[in-house]
Design an enzyme around this catalytic site. Structure first.
Site: not given
Ligand code: GLA
Length: 715
Positions: A459, A529
């Site tokens: 990420d 997300d």
């Molecule tokens: C980001 C990702 C999510 C999750 C969060 C965790 O927003 O896109 O899927 O992994 O971080 O903090």
């Protein structure tokens, strides 16, 4: 021969199955772009370089032709691919043709050499042909064969040129966090339209992909479409420029904003690849060519056959957030396994002092409070349940409230006199520094060596600010935009080599790092997300313009519970996952999930490796007034199997549901159609009938959806 020189002229024709690309050297030694379009029957059909005068004191012969790789210098004012500053302060270049090299083989390649003899600058332009997909990869290398350093101020990968004229239209993918890859269209007029990221990462605001269609306008199935995508995961730009003389040029590559690169004598700078393609089969064919090219030539193959189907995964994020522990996850793991989940991924919250997003990032050791005996007990439990284990990391970032930052406050990008702006309470680690890069590599290498991990979600949850590198070698401060990306690539490449069994997912707060560069080293990406199953139809549609469904992770979350079948169908159009608090799901919901996962396993080879047809856009094209629906179909490469998803978004006045015409089937073969409604009997129709007459989707209320299966039969 896919690549050939015309006679003894310095004009080259690059032919793929259906297209041709022509470039040639004019009398002054300039390299001109001559043609990109349909493959033509005769050599004499292809244009040759010419130089003519245009009756204007403000133009030059060079400014009215298309330069194949324009360097700034002379009477030319379009976007340059190259702009340098020499040690003596001279800032223009005069490039002339030097040499060419052709190689045949599975992927034919042409290299054209240009040079600026005055300063010993050599430019090598590379063209690689993916004939079956009508796609060309282009990139440039600049070598400093001179005696003194050169500062590169702008170096794009390529400029694509289009038949001179006006009335073109640009299609691109834009949005923001939670609303990525929305299809946008714009009629082009004289001027420049810039798609770019200055954020250090690819960004969810615009994706580095474009398509151009002509005055006659293309549809999903017909018409001329030129398209392209950058293979780069940092700041990038694509400039779409319609000149006053009717030229249309799309140039792109690394963003020159705040960028310079010091090229010492003997050094070479290599740009990322800019992929381009042309079709007369509309946007649908453009996408399918990109998908095929990605499946065969872009996605990493380290996992054995390279075509391994993506696993159904469970992710902890939307189920328990940061509250991960062996206890909180054990029951979820049991439930997930009982549904048929194959990969159990622990998301954020497992490390350091991480209880929310304010602390712990950078400390890649299991939290002693949540995992007192390390990750092994949970991994063993997950493995005993028959699933693989996956883990979330955000390696490029650090919370100031972390042991890593307390020990190394100088390891982040910063300008010493300026505040360090935080995004999501975090700073960006300076991976341009070799010591920081090596530290991160070793943390991850240790994590994967010490634990039985099969999947890593990588990420990156903020963009760059204050991109200072106080300790940089002199003159290299502004290289961070590129060095950072190369460091990420290097870490991923080395991890893949050391741990070939591990699959990687790219995420950046959702779809902020989706591009051909990251897809060369990750197996799938997290597109957004936003997991609302309705919103996802738009996100998936845009995503599919540029990227193949195999890499498109899609989760069913609690936001689908009021329309669970719809939610599953929406997520089954990519690589299926679940991220929901299954402890709260009723036995009926769990049973539906079990059925849908089993069904997905039966069709996933078609979805992930088949040919995709966007039959009806959620944005309305193809729907009747009063009915809004969306339909997407996948056909196996052998055309024996197909699957159709239809979603009813809204319906008023009991408007009849329009028929959906299928695509990609063999007209003379008979197919059995099942699943068109809960009570539908199978029907057997020819491929021709299914495309000419179609089927009437058995939908009635909004949020109804169908998964229709189409299988070739002998009778
Ligand atoms: C980001 C990702 C999510 C999750 C969060 C965790 O927003 O896109 O899927 O992994 O971080 O903090």
């Amino acid at each position: 021969m896919a690549i050939r020189r015309l006679g003894d002229e310095n004009t080259w024709v690059l032919e793929t199955e259906l297209t041709a690309y022509v470039l040639g050297v004019d009398k002054q030694g300039g390299l001109q772009h001559l043609y990109w379009g349909d493959r033509l029957p005769l050599d004499r059909d292809y244009p040759r370089p010419t130089l003519a005068l245009f009756d204007s004191p403000f133009e030059s012969p060079r400014s009215i032709v298309y330069e194949e790789y324009p360097a700034w210098g002379g009477i030319k004012f379009t976007e340059p691919c190259l702009k340098v500053c020499h040690a003596d302060g001279v800032r223009t270049s005069a490039l002339v043709y030097d040499f060419s090299e052709m190689s045949e083989g599975a992927i034919p390649e042409l290299v054209i050499g240009l040079k600026d003899s005055q300063y010993g600058l050599v430019i090598r332009l590379h063209y690689k042909l993916y004939e079956e997909f009508d796609i060309i990869e282009r990139y440039a290398e600049v070598a400093n064969d001179g005696a003194r350093a050169v500062i590169i101020e702008q170096i794009l990968s390529a400029a694509w040129a289009f038949p001179k004229g006006t009335g073109y239209r640009l299609t691109y993918l834009a949005g923001r966090w939670g609303a990525e890859t929305q299809v946008r269209r714009l009629s082009l007029e004289q001027g420049k339209f810039v798609l770019e990221s200055r954020r250090g990462l690819t960004s969810p605001q615009v994706n580095p992909w474009f398509a151009i269609d002509g005055r006659e306008r293309a549809t999903e199935e017909t018409g001329r479409v030129w398209y392209g995508a950058l293979s780069w995961s940092g700041s990038w730009k694509i400039v779409v420029e319609q000149t006053s003389l009717g030229q249309l040029i799309v140039s792109g590559g690394i963003n020159d904003f705040d960028f310079t690169w010091l090229l010492e004598p003997g050094e070479v700078f290599k740009t990322p690849v800019f992929v381009g393609g042309y079709t007369t089969g509309g946007f649908g064919a453009a996408s399918r060519n990109m998908h095929g090219y990605q499946l065969k030539h872009v996605l990493p193959k380290a996992q054995g056959d390279g075509s391994r189907l993506r696993k159904v995964l469970f992710n902890s994020w939307e189920a328990v957030g940061f509250n991960v522990s062996t206890d909180s996850l054990a029951t979820l793991a049991e439930k997930a396994a009982s549904l048929g989940v194959e990969l159990f991924v622990v998301d954020d919250g497992w490390f350091g002092s991480r209880n929310d997003d304010t602390a712990g990032l950078g400390d890649w050791r299991p939290s002693p409070r949540k995992f007192p005996n390390g990750l092994k007990p949970l991994i063993e439990r997950v493995r005993d349940l028959g699933m693989e284990f996956g883990i979330w990391v955000e390696p490029e970032m650090v919370n100031p409230d972390s042991d890593l930052y307390r020990g190394h406050p100088d390891w982040v990008y910063n300008f010493p006199t300026m505040p360090r702006s935080q995004g999501r309470n975090q700073l960006v680690l300076n991976l341009s520094r070799n010591d920081v890069k090596e530290y991160i590599f070793h943390c991850l290498d240790r994590l994967l060596s010490d634990n039985d991990i099969a999947f890593v979600k990588w990420d990156a949850n903020r963009h760059f600010s204050e991109p200072g590198w106080p300790e940089s070698p002199e003159g290299r401060e502004r290289e961070v935009w590129v060095r950072h990306v190369l460091a990420v690539y290097d870490i991923l490449d080395r991890l893949r080599q050391a741990h070939p069994q591990v699959a990687f997912e790219s995420c950046s707060g959702g779809g902020g790092r989706v591009d051909l560069g990251i897809l060369r080293r990750t197996d799938q990406v997290w597109p957004s997300d936003n997991t609302d199953p309705l919103d996802r139809l738009w996100i998936h549609e845009g995503f599919s313009y540029a990227y193949c469904p195999k890499v498109m992770s899609a989760w069913v979350t609690d936001s689908s519970r009021d329309c669970l079948a719809f939610g599953f169908h929406s997520a089954m159009a990519g690589s299926l996952g679940i991220s929901a608090n299954l402890n709260q799901w009723s036995p009926e919901e769990l049973e539906l999930a079990r059925q849908k996962i089993a069904e997905y396993k039966e069709i996933r080879h078609i979805v992930q490796e088949g040919r995709l047809y966007r039959l009806t856009s959620p944005s309305g094209t193809g729907s009747n007034a009063g009915v809004s629906l969306s339909a997407v179909q996948y056909v196996s490469p052998d055309q024996d199997e197909s699957v159709l998803f239809v979603f009813l978004l809204s319906r008023q006045f009991r408007t009849p549901i329009p028929r959906t015409m299928l695509r990609g089937l063999r007209p003379d073969c008979v197919y059995e159609v099942t699943g068109n409604g809960p009570h539908a009997e199978p029907v057997r129709l020819s491929g021709k009938a299914l495309s000419s007459l179609g089927i009437e989707p058995a939908l009635s209320a909004s949020r109804d959806s169908l998964l229709v299966r189409i299988r070739r039969t002998d009778r």
